[in-house]
Every structure is written in structure tokens, then in C-alpha cells.
Design an enzyme around this catalytic site. Structure first.
Site, PDB file in Angstrom:
ATOM      1  N   CYS A   1    -104.658  -5.750 -14.207  1.00 49.72           N
ATOM      2  CA  CYS A   1    -103.406  -6.485 -14.388  1.00 49.72           C
ATOM      3  C   CYS A   1    -102.340  -5.849 -13.509  1.00 49.72           C
ATOM      4  O   CYS A   1    -102.319  -4.615 -13.359  1.00 49.72           O
ATOM      5  CB  CYS A   1    -102.996  -6.441 -15.858  1.00 49.72           C
ATOM      6  SG  CYS A   1    -101.552  -7.461 -16.240  1.00 49.72           S
TER       7      CYS A   1
ATOM      8  N   HIS B   1    -106.847 -14.115 -20.522  1.00 48.68           N
ATOM      9  CA  HIS B   1    -106.067 -12.922 -20.169  1.00 48.68           C
ATOM     10  C   HIS B   1    -104.577 -13.189 -20.396  1.00 48.68           C
ATOM     11  O   HIS B   1    -103.875 -12.381 -21.015  1.00 48.68           O
ATOM     12  CB  HIS B   1    -106.351 -12.553 -18.704  1.00 48.68           C
ATOM     13  CG  HIS B   1    -105.605 -11.356 -18.216  1.00 48.68           C
ATOM     14  ND1 HIS B   1    -106.189 -10.119 -18.101  1.00 48.68           N
ATOM     15  CD2 HIS B   1    -104.329 -11.198 -17.807  1.00 48.68           C
ATOM     16  CE1 HIS B   1    -105.296  -9.248 -17.636  1.00 48.68           C
ATOM     17  NE2 HIS B   1    -104.156  -9.887 -17.454  1.00 48.68           N
ATOM     18  N   GLU B   2    -104.103 -14.322 -19.905  1.00 49.94           N
ATOM     19  CA  GLU B   2    -102.675 -14.645 -20.038  1.00 49.94           C
ATOM     20  C   GLU B   2    -102.307 -14.926 -21.502  1.00 49.94           C
ATOM     21  O   GLU B   2    -101.208 -14.577 -21.945  1.00 49.94           O
ATOM     22  CB  GLU B   2    -102.291 -15.815 -19.132  1.00 49.94           C
ATOM     23  CG  GLU B   2    -102.638 -15.644 -17.662  1.00 49.94           C
ATOM     24  CD  GLU B   2    -102.293 -14.298 -17.040  1.00 49.94           C
ATOM     25  OE1 GLU B   2    -101.299 -13.659 -17.446  1.00 49.94           O
ATOM     26  OE2 GLU B   2    -103.031 -13.863 -16.134  1.00 49.94           O
TER      27      GLU B   2
ATOM     28  N   HIS C   1    -101.450 -11.814 -23.128  1.00 47.42           N
ATOM     29  CA  HIS C   1    -100.072 -11.403 -22.815  1.00 47.42           C
ATOM     30  C   HIS C   1     -99.094 -12.023 -23.812  1.00 47.42           C
ATOM     31  O   HIS C   1     -98.176 -11.348 -24.283  1.00 47.42           O
ATOM     32  CB  HIS C   1     -99.685 -11.843 -21.400  1.00 47.42           C
ATOM     33  CG  HIS C   1    -100.046 -10.868 -20.333  1.00 47.42           C
ATOM     34  ND1 HIS C   1     -99.402  -9.657 -20.167  1.00 47.42           N
ATOM     35  CD2 HIS C   1    -100.980 -10.928 -19.358  1.00 47.42           C
ATOM     36  CE1 HIS C   1     -99.918  -9.013 -19.132  1.00 47.42           C
ATOM     37  NE2 HIS C   1    -100.887  -9.763 -18.628  1.00 47.42           N
TER      38      HIS C   1
END
Length: 137
Positions: free
Chosen positions: A86, A127-128, A131
Site C-alpha cells: 500500500c 483492499h480499498e 481502508h
């Protein structure tokens, strides 16, 4: 506008709020910033550039796709372990990812869309989404 990548763990650990029509300006900053990092970045969540909002942009084959307030409707049965990096952190982390996802999201016109993603695009979306939940990747 190209924004600086946030590296502050305290900020990144905070959950993101839903996007409203008043937040749509963030899309331009996300797109400008990911294009500036296109050699090393396949997806970007709004918190990576300083906005605690549920908006992301991902590389979907050969173009960037904006997803606003995305939600997983269904995951595929098949999963795998992926090693991911990242821009917000040094190093990599191994995470479980689903091969396929059915996602509901809003587009830039705030119109609801439903689409199934697989492979690398599905991995980037997961992945996002992490976040948005404040998970440090």
C-alpha cells in the site's frame, strides 16, 4: 488536484462515512492522484488522500472505475491468500481475498449500480474496502 498520500496510522484507522452529493468533488482528487501514481498503485480509497469518505477508484482492466459507497452483496466461494502493499505503508501484508465479489455501488451521477468483479479487480476492491473500515494494510 493531486493530493499527498496520507501515512498517519491514527487517521487511516478511523472508519469512513458514506458519501453524499456534496462530496463528489473528491472524485477528481482521487482520479488525479491515482493517475500520478499509476506505476505503483492499482486502487485508491479516499482516506488515502485525506477524506474519511467511502469512495474509491480502482483500475478495472484498462480504465479507472469510481465506486461510491460500495457494499459487498455476495462473495464467491473460492478464496486465496494475497500479498499486498500500500502507498500508505512500507512493506506487505498477507490477506485472505475472495476470487469474486458482487458489489452494489453508486456511480459519479449517484446512480445505483450492481456488478460482479473477479480476479485482480475484486482483490483491489477488497483492499480499498478494508481502508474504509480503518484496517491498516
Amino acid at each position: 488536484m493531486i493530493k499527498e498520500i496520507v501515512k498517519d496510522d491514527f487517521f487511516l484507522a478511523q472508519p469512513s462515512a458514506d458519501v453524499t452529493a456534496n462530496d463528489l468533488y473528491i472524485a477528481d482528487d482521487l482520479l488525479d492522484t491515482i493517475k500520478a501514481h499509476q506505476q505503483t498503485c492499482l486502487g485508491m480509497a479516499a482516506n488515502m488522500i485525506g477524506y474519511l469518505k467511502r469512495m474509491m477508484v480502482v483500475l478495472d482492466e484498462d480504465h479507472y472505475l469510481l465506486l461510491i459507497n460500495p457494499q459487498i452483496l455476495k462473495t464467491g466461494k473460492s478464496s486465496y491468500m494475497a500479498e499486498e502493499g500500500c502507498l500508505c505503508h512500507q512493506g506487505t501484508k498477507t490477506l485472505k481475498r475472495y476470487e469474486q465479489l458482487k458489489i452494489a455501488y453508486l456511480d459519479r451521477q449517484m446512480k445505483k449500480r450492481i456488478r460482479t468483479f473477479s480476479g485482480l479487480t475484486a482483490q483491489i476492491i477488497q483492499h480499498e474496502l478494508d481502508h474504509f473500515e480503518g484496517k491498516l494494510i
